[in-house]
Scaffold this motif. Structure first.
Motif, PDB file in Angstrom:
ATOM      1  N   MET A 125      37.671  38.269  32.641  1.00 42.84           N
ATOM      2  CA  MET A 125      36.389  37.573  32.624  1.00 42.84           C
ATOM      3  C   MET A 125      36.563  36.172  33.200  1.00 42.84           C
ATOM      4  SD  MET A 125      35.879  36.468  28.596  1.00 42.84           S
ATOM      5  CE  MET A 125      36.075  38.140  27.963  1.00 42.84           C
ATOM      6  N   ALA A 126      35.482  35.635  33.722  1.00 46.62           N
ATOM      7  CA  ALA A 126      35.483  34.260  34.225  1.00 46.62           C
ATOM      8  C   ALA A 126      34.674  33.399  33.262  1.00 46.62           C
ATOM      9  CB  ALA A 126      34.883  34.199  35.623  1.00 46.62           C
ATOM     10  N   VAL A 127      35.121  32.169  33.055  1.00 46.02           N
ATOM     11  CA  VAL A 127      34.454  31.239  32.143  1.00 46.02           C
ATOM     12  C   VAL A 127      34.048  29.995  32.923  1.00 46.02           C
ATOM     13  CG1 VAL A 127      34.721  29.817  30.083  1.00 46.02           C
ATOM     14  CG2 VAL A 127      35.721  32.099  30.151  1.00 46.02           C
ATOM     15  N   TYR A 128      32.816  29.566  32.709  1.00 48.75           N
ATOM     16  CA  TYR A 128      32.251  28.420  33.427  1.00 48.75           C
ATOM     17  C   TYR A 128      31.890  27.306  32.440  1.00 48.75           C
ATOM     18  CZ  TYR A 128      31.562  32.308  36.651  1.00 48.75           C
ATOM     19  OH  TYR A 128      31.760  33.407  37.433  1.00 48.75           O
ATOM     20  N   LEU A 143      31.951  33.792  40.721  1.00 47.61           N
ATOM     21  CA  LEU A 143      32.504  35.012  40.141  1.00 47.61           C
ATOM     22  C   LEU A 143      33.371  35.798  41.110  1.00 47.61           C
ATOM     23  CD1 LEU A 143      32.648  36.940  37.746  1.00 47.61           C
ATOM     24  CD2 LEU A 143      30.551  38.031  38.577  1.00 47.61           C
ATOM     25  N   ALA A 144      32.927  35.959  42.358  1.00 48.59           N
ATOM     26  CA  ALA A 144      33.664  36.800  43.308  1.00 48.59           C
ATOM     27  C   ALA A 144      35.085  36.292  43.515  1.00 48.59           C
ATOM     28  CB  ALA A 144      32.914  36.857  44.640  1.00 48.59           C
ATOM     29  N   GLN A 145      35.223  35.008  43.811  1.00 47.12           N
ATOM     30  CA  GLN A 145      36.555  34.459  44.049  1.00 47.12           C
ATOM     31  C   GLN A 145      37.384  34.446  42.772  1.00 47.12           C
ATOM     32  OE1 GLN A 145      36.634  31.458  46.971  1.00 47.12           O
ATOM     33  NE2 GLN A 145      38.579  30.567  46.322  1.00 47.12           N
ATOM     34  N   SER A 172      34.047  36.920  48.688  1.00 50.84           N
ATOM     35  CA  SER A 172      34.062  35.604  48.058  1.00 50.84           C
ATOM     36  C   SER A 172      33.053  34.641  48.661  1.00 50.84           C
ATOM     37  CB  SER A 172      35.464  34.995  48.135  1.00 50.84           C
ATOM     38  OG  SER A 172      35.882  34.870  49.478  1.00 50.84           O
ATOM     39  N   SER A 173      32.399  35.028  49.770  1.00 53.53           N
ATOM     40  CA  SER A 173      31.360  34.169  50.345  1.00 53.53           C
ATOM     41  C   SER A 173      30.045  34.292  49.584  1.00 53.53           C
ATOM     42  CB  SER A 173      31.142  34.522  51.823  1.00 53.53           C
ATOM     43  OG  SER A 173      30.521  35.795  51.964  1.00 53.53           O
TER      44      SER A 173
END
Length: 273
Positions: A1-4, A66-68, A171-172
């Motif tokens: 997971m990604a956290v912001y 998110l993509a990167q 990633s773009s």
């Protein structure tokens, strides 16, 4: 997971706890910290990492999206020689048998490369407010791609073979990266499947209908056009649907909310499993 930075520490805690407590235990939980985050959020994540060595913390020096972040996790994952890549968002809650159910299914169905599931939608307080059921079979999933993203991204488990073959998130893109990836994988012959089981509680907050934005709406339209071209599924119905959804997305949030609820009811009633 990604956290912001904007993630709610309490929700992140619930998300991590739902993975730590899984009945399937042989995993690494990779958390990508995407840019600077607040002290409270960092302390929440760090406390789990200190008490469970299955947690791996990766850090982006700025917010890449998110993509990167997912590509970062994928690349790091190669060091473990894993078989599967499991997605989840930092404000969702996995059912305790999610990993066991999906990995068990993939172990017995070697031809399936991307496996998703249905999900339950919850509000800020964890109360059920809806559901999202997607088509089950590969044929249905691919047939529907020119009209909708027919995989619930936070529920997917992907064989690492897909990444060994060189595929990644674009990633773009700051959104719809999953939609474009599914189209690309379908074009290249990978097989999809969705389980009827609701293996995730998806957080649908008050501003959900407002957050889609003009940029996301146009990217979804581009994805639908890309699907028609890549999968050779041009038709008046598919083209009309793409244009109709684009117009709807530009309407007031209340209209979008009503259309969203109707769409979910129709999926629940008519999608075959």
């Amino acid at each position: 997971m990604a956290v912001y930075r904007e993630d709610n520490p309490g929700w992140v805690e619930q998300a991590i706890a739902s993975i730590i407590g899984q009945t399937y235990t042989e995993f690494a939980l990779i958390i990508v910290i995407d840019g600077e985050i607040g002290a409270s959020l960092y302390e929440t994540i760090q406390s789990f990492a200190e008490s469970d060595n299955r947690l791996v913390l990766l850090k982006n020096h700025k917010n890449f999206g998110l993509a990167q972040s997912m590509n970062h996790a994928i690349e790091w994952g190669f060091t473990l020689s894993p078989r599967y890549f499991v997605r989840m968002d930092a404000d969702d809650v996995a059912t305790l048998n999610r990993l066991a159910r999906q990995i068990g299914y993939l172990e017995h169905h070697k031809n399936i490369a991307i496996l998703g599931s249905s999900l339950t939608e919850i509000d800020e307080n964890g109360k059920k407010v809806g559901a999202r059921v997607m088509p089950a079979s590969h044929l249905q999933i691919v047939r529907m791609l020119p009209r909708r993203c027919s995989m619930n991204h936070p529920t997917v488990t992907i064989r690492y073979d897909v990444f060994h073959d060189g595929f990644r998130y674009d990633s773009s893109l700051r959104n719809t990266q999953d939609y474009f990836l599914w189209i690309e994988l379908a074009q290249n012959g990978y097989l999809f499947r969705n389980l009827k089981d609701k293996l995730l509680k998806f957080r649908r907050v008050n501003d959900f209908y407002k957050r889609r934005g003009l940029g996301k709406s146009f990217n979804e339209f581009k994805a639908r056009m890309f699907a028609m071209k890549s999968l050779r599924k041009y038709s008046a119905w598919n083209l009309g649907y793409a244009c109709g959804v684009l117009v709807l997305r530009l309407m007031p949030a209340q209209m979008v909310k009503l259309a969203y609820k109707l769409d979910r009811l129709l999926l629940e009633k008519y999608v075959k499993h």
